[in-house]
Design an enzyme around this catalytic site. Structure first.
Site, short mmCIF file in Angstrom:
data_model
loop_
_atom_site.label_atom_id
_atom_site.label_comp_id
_atom_site.label_asym_id
_atom_site.label_seq_id
_atom_site.Cartn_x
_atom_site.Cartn_y
_atom_site.Cartn_z
N GLY A 1 0.72 -19.39 18.76
CA GLY A 1 1.73 -19.02 17.77
C GLY A 1 1.12 -18.21 16.63
O GLY A 1 1.82 -17.41 16.00
N ALA B 1 0.89 -23.00 16.97
CA ALA B 1 1.85 -24.07 16.69
C ALA B 1 1.09 -25.38 16.51
O ALA B 1 0.00 -25.55 17.04
CB ALA B 1 2.83 -24.18 17.84
N GLU C 1 1.13 -14.81 17.90
CA GLU C 1 2.53 -14.38 18.01
C GLU C 1 3.08 -13.99 16.63
O GLU C 1 3.84 -13.03 16.50
CB GLU C 1 3.36 -15.49 18.65
CG GLU C 1 2.97 -15.68 20.13
CD GLU C 1 3.72 -16.83 20.79
OE1 GLU C 1 3.47 -17.98 20.38
OE2 GLU C 1 4.54 -16.59 21.68
N GLU D 1 -1.77 -20.84 25.35
CA GLU D 1 -0.74 -21.85 25.64
C GLU D 1 -0.82 -22.39 27.06
O GLU D 1 -0.55 -23.56 27.32
CB GLU D 1 0.67 -21.27 25.40
CG GLU D 1 1.04 -21.12 23.94
CD GLU D 1 0.61 -19.78 23.34
OE1 GLU D 1 -0.30 -19.13 23.90
OE2 GLU D 1 1.18 -19.40 22.31
C1 LIG Z 1 -10.50 -22.49 18.14
C2 LIG Z 1 -9.86 -23.63 17.37
C3 LIG Z 1 -8.65 -23.12 16.61
C4 LIG Z 1 -10.87 -24.18 16.33
O1 LIG Z 1 -11.98 -24.74 17.00
P1 LIG Z 1 -13.02 -25.66 16.20
O2 LIG Z 1 -13.39 -24.98 14.94
O3 LIG Z 1 -14.08 -26.02 17.18
O4 LIG Z 1 -12.21 -26.95 15.77
P2 LIG Z 1 -11.57 -28.09 16.67
O5 LIG Z 1 -12.46 -29.27 16.65
O6 LIG Z 1 -11.14 -27.57 17.96
O7 LIG Z 1 -10.25 -28.41 15.84
C5 LIG Z 1 -10.32 -28.98 14.54
C6 LIG Z 1 -9.17 -29.92 14.39
O8 LIG Z 1 -7.95 -29.18 14.40
C7 LIG Z 1 -7.08 -29.70 15.39
N1 LIG Z 1 -6.29 -28.58 15.93
C8 LIG Z 1 -6.76 -27.42 16.40
N2 LIG Z 1 -5.77 -26.62 16.78
C9 LIG Z 1 -4.63 -27.30 16.54
C10 LIG Z 1 -3.25 -27.00 16.71
N3 LIG Z 1 -2.83 -25.82 17.22
N4 LIG Z 1 -2.36 -27.94 16.38
C11 LIG Z 1 -2.75 -29.12 15.86
N5 LIG Z 1 -4.05 -29.46 15.66
C12 LIG Z 1 -4.96 -28.56 15.99
C13 LIG Z 1 -7.98 -30.33 16.41
O9 LIG Z 1 -7.28 -31.27 17.15
C14 LIG Z 1 -9.07 -30.92 15.53
O10 LIG Z 1 -8.59 -32.12 14.97
P3 LIG Z 1 -9.03 -33.54 15.58
O11 LIG Z 1 -10.50 -33.50 15.68
O12 LIG Z 1 -8.38 -33.64 16.92
O13 LIG Z 1 -8.47 -34.50 14.61
C15 LIG Z 1 -9.48 -24.77 18.31
O14 LIG Z 1 -9.09 -25.88 17.58
C16 LIG Z 1 -8.38 -24.44 19.26
O15 LIG Z 1 -8.62 -23.83 20.27
N6 LIG Z 1 -7.15 -24.89 18.94
C17 LIG Z 1 -6.02 -24.77 19.81
C18 LIG Z 1 -5.49 -23.40 19.84
C19 LIG Z 1 -4.26 -23.35 20.69
O16 LIG Z 1 -4.26 -23.75 21.82
N7 LIG Z 1 -3.17 -22.83 20.14
C20 LIG Z 1 -1.92 -22.75 20.80
C21 LIG Z 1 -1.06 -23.87 20.38
S1 LIG Z 1 0.49 -23.87 21.24
C22 LIG Z 1 1.34 -22.64 20.51
O17 LIG Z 1 0.88 -22.02 19.61
C23 LIG Z 1 2.70 -22.41 21.05
C24 LIG Z 1 3.44 -21.45 20.53
C25 LIG Z 1 4.79 -21.24 21.01
C26 LIG Z 1 5.63 -22.36 20.50
C27 LIG Z 1 7.03 -22.04 20.66
C28 LIG Z 1 7.75 -23.22 20.24
C29 LIG Z 1 9.08 -23.14 20.78
C30 LIG Z 1 9.49 -24.51 21.14
C31 LIG Z 1 10.62 -24.37 22.10
C32 LIG Z 1 10.77 -25.63 22.81
C33 LIG Z 1 11.90 -25.49 23.76
C34 LIG Z 1 11.94 -26.72 24.55
C35 LIG Z 1 13.27 -27.34 24.47
C36 LIG Z 1 13.22 -28.54 25.30
C37 LIG Z 1 14.38 -29.38 25.01
O18 LIG Z 1 15.48 -28.97 25.44
O19 LIG Z 1 14.21 -30.41 24.38
#
Ligand SMILES: CC(C)(COP(=O)(O)OP(=O)(O)OC[C@H]1O[C@@H](n2cnc3c(N)ncnc32)[C@H](O)[C@@H]1OP(=O)(O)O)[C@@H](O)C(=O)NCCC(=O)NCCSC(=O)/C=C/CCCCCCCCCCCCC(=O)O
Length: 719
Positions: free
Chosen positions: A100, A61, A103, A123
């Site tokens: 995500g 996500a 997923e 997450e």
């Molecule tokens: C391993 C990586 C993917 C890559 O690593 P690397 O090559 O070293 O590069 P980085 O330097 O880390 O990253 C490069 C840039 O990319 C940005 N980045 C990376 N990942 C993301 C991302 N997921 N989103 C946005 N941006 C991202 C990073 O910041 C760098 O940019 P900058 O330098 O900062 O500018 C590595 O990046 C990594 O590990 N990434 C993260 C992976 C991760 O953790 N993924 C999980 C994300 S969370 C998710 O997926 C959740 C899913 C379920 C969501 C369900 C949604 C339902 C919502 C329901 C809400 C209900 C609440 C209701 C409340 C109410 O009532 O209001």
């Protein structure tokens, strides 16, 4: 967005396009929904492949969207519609499939991964749980124990492990999209009844209750107050005990609590802070984007004590050729043995080959003649370090970067003793250096931006969160720590015990309280520093000036404990007692309690009752106040730098986001008010006086952390 093409006549290929990691932003989700619809409604298309642009499947996500109003199609129905499709959908996983992203892949009917791909549900590290069906599908696919392990730790697995666990169906060394298309062709027209994971029964171990009880106990213990790991266990339990639709309801309910929690905000802040510190900037204006690092393929480490050994091992693990120099023969032999077993143990744990052949050992500094960079790790003594730098200057090829692993000596003074001060930087590693993931790169006024860029890049290559900081006593981490330690000692004088102080800090989320930590690292280290600074005096002074040094309140308690030969775990006695020297389990020591009572009696101090709140406020707010001073002085470029240092190097609980973020969560006005209160109560402790940046921030309405740099700039322009 997502691109759609038809390949081999009958396969619809959907490519996620959102560089750099193809995060599932609103536009990407809309793209997927549209393109899936196109593929399913095209009678020529028999099967579908989903892949990511530029060799990266999907990083999950879009974290930047969290905390903002959500637009676009939600993830859960999008994944359901893929799973419900009547044509096979194959995920072609290259690079990473995380959160995500995985997923989404679990909603597909088949998964083909490249051998170098990494998969996981991280997450929990963002204060969340896999709430797009991940917590319900993964246990159905790979069983409860394996799913619990992945979901509660957030660890990434290799393609090989994913195959073994049953997460992917095939692993390829070749072009993954080609392999997925070929696979999609082979399964076209097959029944998909057995491929929809949400319809699988969850395999239930016979001792389900006992298993969850045990896991929950372990998770609560290691979570140190973080709520996401606990919610992850609850969600997996729902998968194991409820039908899928009810499990999804539970997943949603648990996610709703986490999603809006301060902990999730803190952990997501740290995620971006960790990346932001890589975009370093020096007060001169030189920065990461204008300074090119030099290539480093061969490095030398001088001095093979605890730090030098860890640094050399970390360098070899990063693939560098290492010359390890120790002049004492006995020490060299011991180091060689210890480093080989560190490399072997690490390789066994990670499943690789130990990099033993990358390290050569020598008793002569001459062996550093052809290296690109040297890290000096000799004893913490300026005269000795100056001598080593002189020898290095004579021996090393021109242009070799000279780095010092001092934890607090003046890097600029050391640089000024060499003919090329621009080639000198501090590389402050944290013990044990092959384990701890933090590096402070310390620049002096004459360090060249290229030297800083090179040290920063090397730190990154070694897998460390690397933070560029200015030169001052203790740099960032230890300078702040000093005030935290000082308050802890004052609290003992006023009536607290080591146990009380440690309990308060451990309940806050530190892995160890200040006194247990001091026993682990050795009380003699600080004693030596205090003696060198002319603070610690032998024996116990008496009279009103006994607890005043250099005009300020000083607690000699630590010095007196050291005078008893109590240096902590290594001597079997410190703030606590241990079964024998080297034992790790701290036990209360009646000697310490009576020592404190006698000490207070000798100094006319009356013990009062001290609660956890006061311990936290005095220890943490004084440390935070120093953090503001560090920002004010320009030693750290921003609050993110301080927070990354504290989370990665000092055990600050990640779910509290680092000290500066924590201050903003508590409320800057409250921190200011409490510091004023304590300063009034202890006017002989000038460090408790709130610093002007904190006052200015409060006067500016306590803006959020990302706006503090602006306020500091204004403050400076008015000075
Ligand atoms: C391993 C990586 C993917 C890559 O690593 P690397 O090559 O070293 O590069 P980085 O330097 O880390 O990253 C490069 C840039 O990319 C940005 N980045 C990376 N990942 C993301 C991302 N997921 N989103 C946005 N941006 C991202 C990073 O910041 C760098 O940019 P900058 O330098 O900062 O500018 C590595 O990046 C990594 O590990 N990434 C993260 C992976 C991760 O953790 N993924 C999980 C994300 S969370 C998710 O997926 C959740 C899913 C379920 C969501 C369900 C949604 C339902 C919502 C329901 C809400 C209900 C609440 C209701 C409340 C109410 O009532 O209001």
């Amino acid at each position: 967005m997502a691109q759609y093409t038809r390949v081999s006549g009958v396969v619809g290929l959907i490519t996620l396009q959102n560089p750099p990691v193809n995060a599932l932003s609103a536009v990407v989700r809309q793209g997927i929904v549209d393109k899936v619809e196109t593929a399913l409604s095209d009678p020529k298309v028999k099967s579908v492949v989903i892949c990511g642009q530029n060799g990266n499947f999907c990083g999950g996500a879009d974290i930047k969207e969290f905390g903002t109003k959500m637009f676009g199609p939600p993830l859960i129905p999008m994944i359901h519609s893929i799973e419900a499709a009547n044509k096979p959908v194959v995920a072609a996983i290259e690079g990473s499939a995380l959160g995500g992203g995985l997923e989404l892949a679990l909603g597909c009917h088949y998964r083909i991964a490249h051998s170098k791909a990494r998969l996981g549900l991280p997450e929990v590290t963002l204060g969340l749980l896999p709430a797009a069906g991940g917590s319900q599908r993964l246990p159905r696919l790979i069983g409860v124990p394996a799913a619990l392990n992945l979901i509660t730790t957030g660890r990434h697995v290799t393609a090989a492990e994913a195959l073994q666990l049953g997460i992917v169906d095939q692993v390829t060394d070749h072009n993954t999209v080609d392999a997925a298309v070929k696979f999609a062709l082979s399964v076209a027209g097959r029944s998909l009844d057995a491929r929809r994971i949400s319809t699988y029964p969850c395999p239930r171990p016979s001792d389900l209750d006992a298993l969850f009880e045990e896991v929950m106990q372990k998770v609560r213990q290691s979570a140190r107050g973080a709520i996401a790991p606990v919610a992850c266990v609850q969600a997996v339990r729902a998968a194991a005990t409820l039908p899928y639709t009810q499990g999804m309801e539970r997943e949603k309910e648990l996610m709703a609590t986490l999603f809006t929690s301060g902990q999730a905000r803190a952990m997501q802040y740290i995620f971006f802070a960790q990346r932001a510190v890589g975009r370093w900037r020096m007060p001169s204006g030189a920065s990461w984007d204008t300074s090119k690092p030099r290539p480093v393929t061969k490095a030398a480490v001088i001095g093979l004590g605890t730090m030098g050994r860890g640094i050399a091992v970390a360098l070899a693990r990063a693939g560098l050729s290492v010359v390890a120099v120790e002049t004492q023969e006995k020490q060299l032999l011991e180091a060689k043995q210890a480093m080989s077993s560190m490399l072997e143990r690490g390789a066994k744990r990670r499943g690789g080959v130990p990099a033993l052949g990358l390290i050569s050992y020598s008793q002569s500094i001459q062996a550093a003649a052809d290296v690109d960079l040297v890290i000096e790790a000799v004893f913490e003594d300026m005269a000795l370090k100056i001598e080593v730098f002189k020898q290095l200057t004579a021996v090393c090829k021109p242009g070799t970067l000279l780095c010092t692993n001092t934890s607090g000596l003046d890097v600029d003074q050391l640089a000024s003793e060499t003919p090329n001060p621009e080639l000198v930087v501090g590389m402050h590693f944290f013990a044990p250096a092959h384990v701890m993931n933090l590096l402070e790169v310390v620049y002096g006024p004459r360090s060249s931006p290229q030297a800083v860029a090179t040290a920063m890049q090397l730190g990154k290559k070694m897998g460390k969160a690397s933070v560029a900081v200015g030169n001052c006593s203790g740099f960032v981490g230890n300078r702040m720590l000093k005030l935290y330690l000082e308050q802890a000692s004052f609290l003992l004088e006023e009536g607290a015990t080591p146990e009380l102080v440690d309990r308060a800090l451990e309940e806050f989320g530190f892995p160890m309280g200040v006194f247990r930590m001091s026993d682990l690292s050795g009380l003699d280290v600080g004693w030596r520093v205090r003696k060198a600074a002319g603070l610690a005096e032998p024996g116990e002074a008496s009279g009103p000036s006994a607890r005043i040094r250099k005009g300020y309140r000083y607690s000699p308690i630590g010095d007196l404990v050291c005078e008893q030969g109590r240096f902590g775990q290594k001597t079997g006695r410190g703030w606590y007692q241990y079964e024998k020297p080297g034992s790790r389990v701290a036990r209360s020591d009646p000697w310490m309690h009576s020592f404190l009572e006698q000490y207070r009696a000798r100094h006319g101090l009356v013990a009062r009752s001290i609660d956890h709140q006061e311990v936290l406020e005095r220890c943490l707010y004084s440390l935070i106040n120093e953090g503001f001073r560090i920002l004010e002085d320009g030693i750290a470029a921003g609050p993110e730098d301080i927070d990354v240092i504290y989370v990665f190097g000092y055990g600050w609980p990640r779910h509290r986001g680092g000290p500066m973020f924590y201050a903003s969560m508590v409320g800057l006005a409250k921190v200011l008010e409490r510091l004023e209160h304590y300063h009034q109560a202890h006017p002989d402790v000038p460090n408790l006086q709130p610093c002007s940046l904190l006052r200015r921030l409060v006067a500016s309405g306590s803006p959020p952390v990302h706006m503090w740099r602006e306020v500091r700039k204004k403050l400076h322009s008015q000075l």
